[in-house]
Design an enzyme around this catalytic site. Structure first.
Site, short mmCIF file in Angstrom:
data_model
loop_
_atom_site.label_atom_id
_atom_site.label_comp_id
_atom_site.label_asym_id
_atom_site.label_seq_id
_atom_site.Cartn_x
_atom_site.Cartn_y
_atom_site.Cartn_z
N GLU A 51 18.03 19.27 -11.56
CA GLU A 51 18.18 19.87 -10.76
C GLU A 51 19.31 21.48 -11.18
O GLU A 51 18.77 22.35 -10.52
CB GLU A 51 18.82 19.44 -9.87
CG GLU A 51 17.72 17.92 -9.54
CD GLU A 51 17.09 18.98 -8.42
OE1 GLU A 51 17.00 19.65 -7.92
OE2 GLU A 51 15.36 18.26 -8.14
N TYR A 134 22.42 20.72 -2.00
CA TYR A 134 20.92 20.13 -1.75
C TYR A 134 21.36 19.60 -3.55
O TYR A 134 20.39 18.09 -3.59
CB TYR A 134 20.92 21.74 -1.96
CG TYR A 134 19.79 21.66 -2.94
CD1 TYR A 134 18.42 21.32 -2.57
CD2 TYR A 134 19.33 21.73 -4.28
CE1 TYR A 134 17.28 20.57 -3.35
CE2 TYR A 134 18.55 21.62 -5.58
CZ TYR A 134 17.07 21.16 -4.67
OH TYR A 134 16.19 20.79 -5.84
N ASP A 152 15.26 23.10 -0.95
CA ASP A 152 15.19 23.90 -1.39
C ASP A 152 14.31 25.33 -0.87
O ASP A 152 13.38 24.82 0.01
CB ASP A 152 14.86 24.08 -2.80
CG ASP A 152 13.05 23.27 -3.07
OD1 ASP A 152 12.72 23.12 -2.02
OD2 ASP A 152 12.59 23.54 -3.95
#
Ligand code: SF4
Length: 369
Positions: A51, A134, A152
Site C-alpha cells: 500500500e 486510508y 483511493d
C-alpha cells in the site's frame, strides 16, 4: 497526507440492506482480478508495504521495488533492525522518501511497543508513524477483515460515475459525500473483497479514459452511463500551484574522486546524498559563477568545466530545474562543506541518491574518461 475522511467504520446494521452492487463487484473481481503478490497473503507487513509503495507509484514500477524490499527486509523485525541508509537505498528511484523513513520508524515502533507483532485493530494501526486513515483501513480490512470502507483514487472515480456525482473530488468538502456513498455500496460482511473489487474495477474497467462500460459488471446501476456523463466524471478542478526551484550541482572531480554531501533540514530528499548544491535562479554556469564567488575556492586555480547537463524533474508540488556541472578541479581547491565526503565515483552506489543525481552519476564514467 491522507485525508481524515478516507475511511469509515461500517455499521453492521447495513446487513439488512440489499447489496446487489457489492455482490456483482465481488463476482467480477474473483473472475478478473490480477494475481499480485500482496493479494496472495494476509501478512499485514506485506500488505502495508504494498500500500505504501503503490500510494504514488504504478504497479508495474512498484512491483520490483516490493520484491527487492522484501528480499532485504523480509519482516518487520528485519526492517526495524536495518540502518536508515540501507532502507533509503532500497527506495532509491521511488521518490517520496518520507514513505521509506516512516516505514522504518513504524517498524521500530512495532518491535518496541507491540512486541514485534503487527497491531490488528484499525485504531492501533492508525497510531503508527506515516499510516493515515486510508492505509490503516486497507490493512485492517485486507489482513484482518475489519469492516472498513477504503477510498483511493480508483474508488473515487467508480463512485463518481456510479452515482453521477458533480462535486469536485479535489475539494475536501466532497470527502464526506464519497464516504457516505462508499458505505451505501459496501457489504460489511465482505469488506476486504469488496474494497479490493472496487479498486480493481477502477484500475481495469472504469479507467480514467475510455472506460470499458460494455464489460462492466455494474453498468446497469451506473447513473453516469445512463445520463451520458461518463467522460465528465469525476469532476477534478485543481487549485494546485507548483513552484519552480533551480538546483545547481557541482560535481567537483580532482582526478581521484568527487565530493558528496547529505541533505539536511525539512526539505525534499532529506538524508539522501548529492553533489555540493547551490540553489539559485541563475540560468547557466557563467551566471552562477558571477553570483557565487565561493565556487572559485571549491574549484581552485586552473579549474576546467568538463561537461554540463540540464534536466527537469517534476514533483507533486515542485518543479526542479537542475544543472549538473562536472568540473576538473585545479590547485588549491577547498572542500566545499564541513560534512562533504570525498569518495571514488564507483563508491557512490553505496549511498542513497535522489534519482536525478543517480542518472547523472550513471553518465560520469563516460564523461570523465
Ligand atoms: S458503467 Fe462504465 S462508467 Fe459506469 S462504473 Fe462501469 S465502467 Fe465505470
Amino acid at each position: 497526507m491522507e485525508s481524515k475522511f478516507f475511511c469509515y467504520f461500517v455499521s453492521m446494521e447495513s446487513d439488512e440492506k440489499s447489496f446487489e452492487i457489492s455482490r456483482l463487484l465481488r463476482q467480477w473481481y474473483e473472475a478478473n482480478k490480477r494475481e499480485l503478490p500482496w493479494r496472495q497473503t494476509r501478512d499485514p507487513y506485506r500488505i502495508w508495504l504494498s500500500e505504501v509503495i503503490l500510494q504514488q507509484t504504478r504497479i508495474a514500477q512498484g512491483l520490483p521495488y516490493y520484491n527487492e524490499f522484501l528480499r532485504n527486509f523480509p519482516d518487520v523485525g528485519a526492517l526495524a533492525a536495518a540502518d536508515e541508509g540501507s532502507v533509503l537505498r532500497c527506495w532509491q528511484g521511488l521518490g517520496y522518501y518520507s514513505r521509506a523513513r516512516n516505514l522504518h520508524e513504524a517498524a521500530r515502533s512495532i518491535v518496541n511497543d507491540h512486541g514485534g507483532v503487527f497491531p490488528r485493530r484499525y485504531e492501533d494501526i492508525l497510531r503508527l508513524k506515516g499510516i493515515g486513515r486510508y492505509t490503516a483501513a486497507a490493512i485492517a480490512s485486507f489482513a484482518f477483515d475489519e469492516a472498513r470502507a477504503v477510498l483511493d483514487g480508483n474508488v473515487y472515480r467508480v463512485l463518481a460515475r456510479l452515482y453521477d456525482i458533480e462535486a469536485n473530488i479535489l475539494e475536501s468538502s466532497s470527502e464526506k459525500l464519497f464516504l457516505a456513498l462508499a458505505l451505501e455500496t459496501i457489504d460489511p460482511r465482505h469488506a476486504a473483497v469488496h474494497n479490493q473489487a472496487m479498486m480493481e474495477l477502477g484500475a481495469l474497467c472504469c479507467t480514467p479514459s475510455s472506460p470499458r462500460c460494455a464489460d462492466c459488471p455494474i453498468a446497469a446501476h451506473c447513473l453516469a452511463l445512463a445520463s451520458g456523463k461518463v467522460s465528465e466524471r469525476p469532476v477534478r478542478i485543481s487549485g494546485l500551484k507548483r513552484k519552480t526551484r533551480r538546483f545547481h550541482y557541482l560535481c567537483l572531480y580532482d582526478g581521484q574522486g568527487i565530493y558528496l554531501q547529505q541533505r539536511q533540514g525539512k526539505d525534499i530528499w532529506r538524508h539522501l546524498w548529492e553533489f555540493p548544491l547551490i540553489e539559485d535562479p541563475a540560468s547557466d554556469w557563467a551566471a552562477l559563477l558571477a553570483s557565487h564567488p565561493e565556487i572559485g575556492r571549491w574549484t581552485g586555480q586552473g579549474a576546467r568545466l568538463m561537461a554540463s547537463r540540464h534536466c527537469r524533474h517534476q514533483l507533486t508540488h515542485q518543479t526542479i530545474e537542475a544543472g549538473f556541472y562536472l568540473v576538473r578541479t585545479g590547485t588549491g581547491a577547498e572542500k566545499p562543506s564541513e560534512g562533504a565526503l570525498h569518495i571514488a565515483v564507483d563508491e557512490m552506489d553505496n549511498y542513497p541518491l535522489p534519482i536525478l543525481v543517480k542518472r547523472f552519476k550513471d553518465q560520469l564514467d563516460s564523461l570523465i574518461s
